[in-house]
Design a protein around this motif. Structure first.
Motif, PDB file in Angstrom:
ATOM      1  N   ALA A   1       0.818  -1.213   0.000  1.00 19.75           N
ATOM      2  CA  ALA A   1       0.000   0.000   0.000  1.00 19.75           C
ATOM      3  C   ALA A   1       0.853   1.264   0.000  1.00 19.75           C
ATOM      4  N   GLU A   2       2.001   1.208   0.675  1.00 24.49           N
ATOM      5  CA  GLU A   2       2.857   2.402   0.723  1.00 24.49           C
ATOM      6  C   GLU A   2       3.407   2.723  -0.674  1.00 24.49           C
ATOM      7  N   GLU A   3       3.845   1.693  -1.346  1.00 24.98           N
ATOM      8  CA  GLU A   3       4.387   1.912  -2.694  1.00 24.98           C
ATOM      9  C   GLU A   3       3.316   2.494  -3.614  1.00 24.98           C
ATOM     10  N   LEU A   4       2.102   2.012  -3.425  1.00 24.82           N
ATOM     11  CA  LEU A   4       0.998   2.490  -4.257  1.00 24.82           C
ATOM     12  C   LEU A   4       0.738   3.976  -4.005  1.00 24.82           C
ATOM     13  N   GLU A   5       0.770   4.348  -2.724  1.00 29.80           N
ATOM     14  CA  GLU A   5       0.542   5.740  -2.355  1.00 29.80           C
ATOM     15  C   GLU A   5       1.640   6.635  -2.961  1.00 29.80           C
ATOM     16  N   ALA A   6       2.873   6.108  -2.948  1.00 32.08           N
ATOM     17  CA  ALA A   6       3.984   6.871  -3.541  1.00 32.08           C
ATOM     18  C   ALA A   6       3.734   7.102  -5.035  1.00 32.08           C
ATOM     19  N   LEU A   7       3.210   6.092  -5.703  1.00 34.42           N
ATOM     20  CA  LEU A   7       2.910   6.222  -7.137  1.00 34.42           C
ATOM     21  C   LEU A   7       1.819   7.262  -7.369  1.00 34.42           C
ATOM     22  N   ARG A   8       0.806   7.188  -6.479  1.00 34.45           N
ATOM     23  CA  ARG A   8      -0.297   8.147  -6.632  1.00 34.45           C
ATOM     24  C   ARG A   8       0.243   9.579  -6.534  1.00 34.45           C
ATOM     25  N   ILE A   9       1.123   9.772  -5.528  1.00 32.34           N
ATOM     26  CA  ILE A   9       1.676  11.121  -5.350  1.00 32.34           C
ATOM     27  C   ILE A   9       2.504  11.517  -6.570  1.00 32.34           C
ATOM     28  N   LYS A  10       3.303  10.541  -7.058  1.00 27.47           N
ATOM     29  CA  LYS A  10       4.196  10.824  -8.185  1.00 27.47           C
ATOM     30  C   LYS A  10       3.411  11.255  -9.444  1.00 27.47           C
ATOM     31  N   TYR A  11       2.295  10.583  -9.692  1.00 24.90           N
ATOM     32  CA  TYR A  11       1.588  10.882 -10.942  1.00 24.90           C
ATOM     33  C   TYR A  11       0.353  11.767 -10.781  1.00 24.90           C
ATOM     34  N   LEU A  12      -0.394  11.557  -9.711  1.00 24.22           N
ATOM     35  CA  LEU A  12      -1.719  12.177  -9.682  1.00 24.22           C
ATOM     36  C   LEU A  12      -1.899  13.327  -8.687  1.00 24.22           C
ATOM     37  N   SER A  13      -0.934  13.506  -7.796  1.00 27.53           N
ATOM     38  CA  SER A  13      -1.141  14.569  -6.798  1.00 27.53           C
ATOM     39  C   SER A  13      -0.973  15.943  -7.444  1.00 27.53           C
ATOM     40  N   LYS A  14      -1.226  16.985  -6.653  1.00 24.95           N
ATOM     41  CA  LYS A  14      -1.115  18.361  -7.178  1.00 24.95           C
ATOM     42  C   LYS A  14       0.246  18.643  -7.769  1.00 24.95           C
ATOM     43  N   LYS A  15       1.262  18.074  -7.074  1.00 26.21           N
ATOM     44  CA  LYS A  15       2.618  18.320  -7.568  1.00 26.21           C
ATOM     45  C   LYS A  15       3.125  17.171  -8.423  1.00 26.21           C
ATOM     46  N   GLY A  16       2.209  16.325  -8.840  1.00 20.15           N
ATOM     47  CA  GLY A  16       2.593  15.147  -9.615  1.00 20.15           C
ATOM     48  C   GLY A  16       2.912  15.483 -11.062  1.00 20.15           C
ATOM     49  N   ALA A  17       3.445  14.451 -11.765  1.00 25.26           N
ATOM     50  CA  ALA A  17       3.911  14.642 -13.142  1.00 25.26           C
ATOM     51  C   ALA A  17       2.795  15.092 -14.074  1.00 25.26           C
ATOM     52  N   ILE A  18       1.610  14.550 -13.876  1.00 24.58           N
ATOM     53  CA  ILE A  18       0.533  14.887 -14.813  1.00 24.58           C
ATOM     54  C   ILE A  18       0.072  16.332 -14.610  1.00 24.58           C
ATOM     55  N   ASN A  19      -0.018  16.737 -13.362  1.00 27.53           N
ATOM     56  CA  ASN A  19      -0.388  18.133 -13.103  1.00 27.53           C
ATOM     57  C   ASN A  19       0.640  19.119 -13.654  1.00 27.53           C
ATOM     58  N   ASP A  20       1.931  18.699 -13.574  1.00 28.57           N
ATOM     59  CA  ASP A  20       2.980  19.552 -14.139  1.00 28.57           C
ATOM     60  C   ASP A  20       2.726  19.801 -15.616  1.00 28.57           C
ATOM     61  N   LEU A  21       2.349  18.676 -16.298  1.00 28.16           N
ATOM     62  CA  LEU A  21       2.077  18.806 -17.733  1.00 28.16           C
ATOM     63  C   LEU A  21       0.871  19.705 -17.973  1.00 28.16           C
ATOM     64  N   MET A  22      -0.131  19.533 -17.110  1.00 27.46           N
ATOM     65  CA  MET A  22      -1.346  20.361 -17.235  1.00 27.46           C
ATOM     66  C   MET A  22      -0.971  21.847 -17.157  1.00 27.46           C
ATOM     67  N   ALA A  23      -0.032  22.117 -16.225  1.00 29.88           N
ATOM     68  CA  ALA A  23       0.376  23.509 -16.037  1.00 29.88           C
ATOM     69  C   ALA A  23       1.070  24.049 -17.284  1.00 29.88           C
ATOM     70  N   ASP A  24       1.821  23.143 -17.984  1.00 27.25           N
ATOM     71  CA  ASP A  24       2.527  23.562 -19.200  1.00 27.25           C
ATOM     72  C   ASP A  24       1.590  23.740 -20.388  1.00 27.25           C
ATOM     73  N   PHE A  25       0.355  23.238 -20.228  1.00 28.60           N
ATOM     74  CA  PHE A  25      -0.574  23.194 -21.348  1.00 28.60           C
ATOM     75  C   PHE A  25      -0.803  24.556 -21.986  1.00 28.60           C
ATOM     76  N   ARG A  26      -0.802  25.606 -21.089  1.00 24.43           N
ATOM     77  CA  ARG A  26      -1.073  26.929 -21.680  1.00 24.43           C
ATOM     78  C   ARG A  26       0.021  27.384 -22.644  1.00 24.43           C
ATOM     79  N   ASN A  27       1.232  26.776 -22.554  1.00 20.58           N
ATOM     80  CA  ASN A  27       2.305  27.159 -23.477  1.00 20.58           C
ATOM     81  C   ASN A  27       2.252  26.434 -24.812  1.00 20.58           C
ATOM     82  N   VAL A  28       1.313  25.493 -24.896  1.00 19.52           N
ATOM     83  CA  VAL A  28       1.234  24.722 -26.146  1.00 19.52           C
ATOM     84  C   VAL A  28       0.660  25.596 -27.249  1.00 19.52           C
ATOM     85  N   ALA A  29       1.244  25.422 -28.470  1.00 15.25           N
ATOM     86  CA  ALA A  29       0.785  26.232 -29.606  1.00 15.25           C
ATOM     87  C   ALA A  29      -0.682  25.946 -29.887  1.00 15.25           C
ATOM     88  N   ALA A  30      -1.422  26.967 -30.312  1.00 14.10           N
ATOM     89  CA  ALA A  30      -2.875  26.874 -30.467  1.00 14.10           C
ATOM     90  C   ALA A  30      -3.284  25.696 -31.337  1.00 14.10           C
TER      91      ALA A  30
END
Ligand code: DAH
Length: 339
Positions: free
Chosen positions: A20-49
């Motif tokens: 369960a701990e490893e799973l929680e670490a994965l959740r944080i890594k990918y899905l949390s506010k500071k996770g990889a996917i949110n980072d990409l979301m934040a970059d989305f506004r820089n994507v060309a129209a």
């Protein structure tokens, strides 16, 4: 950006977690506010129209896949034994709960055991019987009260068919197909049309014994009875025989044993007589031998019959007969030690 999404998608699809701990670490890594996917979301506004549509779709796909994968892994843990993902082979086993034998079975087996040591073997017969085997072949007169509707359960549409009222019917079943020496013990359930109360039931259990051979005498019967009483109720037990009447035995007797509750001194159980009745017995009536195809000039025999509930009451002082058929596990558990 698309390359990054592709790379994360590949990672997400093969995510693994050992606990369960490893799973929680994965959740944080990918899905949390500071996770990889949110980072990409934040970059989305820089994507060309002109790329926004495709990148947006791929980002959403990535997020859904990541969520699905993590939920699936979580469910996998939850379905495992309390979140414990590894088998612990050193853990002690769950105790196997053993049932207890029914007191009537315990006593029946004891009776069978005692008679078995004397050379008696078990015979059984049907509970749904006919008049011949229960009454006629046992020398019951046509107008004997035991045939009365009050005592016997008849099958309404077939007045000749009935529920056996005693295990003596097995005597006739065995005699009609075999020749002496016959040495049998017949345990079984019997039925009588009685109002149910603490001291009577419409079904109960009996054990019948029958010995037929050349030169069988009343002395043999007495010897077996004494031995049975001592084995069943203890070496100090005394027996006494009182003359009685049964259609199928002549002479007939009822046997009392010295009250095993007060030791013969007198108590409420034995109604202050020091004796309690336990069985009926006698020499097989020659009419019964003849009715069942056995030559009464060559052979003689003895028979005896007892109620298992009665013997059990005496051994264990069960005051209410109904307890035997109520399946109350608190009652049944009390016999654990006797199993
Ligand atoms: N069948 C009798 C009854 O149901 C018990 C009995 C009495 C059996 C005497 C016997 C016997 O074999 O000899 O009460």
């Amino acid at each position: 950006m698309i390359a990054k999404i592709k790379q994360l998608l590949e990672e997400v699809e093969t995510l693994k977690a050992a606990n369960a701990e490893e799973l929680e670490a994965l959740r944080i890594k990918y899905l949390s506010k500071k996770g990889a996917i949110n980072d990409l979301m934040a970059d989305f506004r820089n994507v060309a129209a002109e790329q926004k549509k495709e990148v947006g779709m791929r980002l959403n796909e990535l997020k859904t896949k990541a969520q699905d994968r993590i939920t699936a892994l979580k469910e996998q843990f939850e379905s495992q034994d309390n979140g414990c993902s590894e088998m612990d082979l050193t853990r002690s086993a769950y105790p196997v709960k053993l049932g207890t034998r029914h007191p009537l079975s315990i006593v029946r087996n004891e009776i069978i055991d005692i008679f078995g040591r004397l050379g008696f073997s078990i015979a059984e017969g049907p509970e749904i019987e006919d008049d011949w085997h229960v009454f006629s072949a046992l020398n019951f007169a046509e107008d004997h009260p035991a045939r009365d509707m009050q005592d016997t359960f008849f099958i309404e549409s077939h007045p000749d068919i009935l529920l056996r009222t005693h295990t003596s019917s097995v005597q006739t079943r065995v005699m009609e197909v075999s020749q002496p020496p016959i040495r049998i013990i017949c345990p079984g359930r019997v039925y009588r049309n009685e109002a149910i109360s603490y001291r009577a039931h419409c079904f109960f259990h009996q054990v019948e014994a029958l010995y037929v051979d050349k030169n069988v005498s009343f002395t043999d019967l007495k010897q077996v009875l004494l031995l049975f009483a001592k084995e069943m109720f203890g070496a100090d037990t005394k027996i006494r025989l009182r003359p009685s009447y049964f259609p199928f035995t002549e002479p007939s007797a009822e046997m009392d044993i010295s009250c095993n509750i007060c030791g013969g001194k007198g108590c409420p159980f034995c109604k202050h007589t020091g004796w309690v009745e336990i069985l009926g017995c006698g020499m097989v009536d020659p009419n019964v031998l003849e009715s069942n195809g056995i030559d009464s000039k060559i052979y003689s025999g003895y028979a005896l019959g007892m109620g298992i509930e009665r013997i059990t009451n005496l051994k264990y002082q069960v005051k209410d007969l109904r307890m035997f058929s109520e399946n109350d596990t608190r009652f049944l558990k009390e016999f654990e030690a006797a199993n």
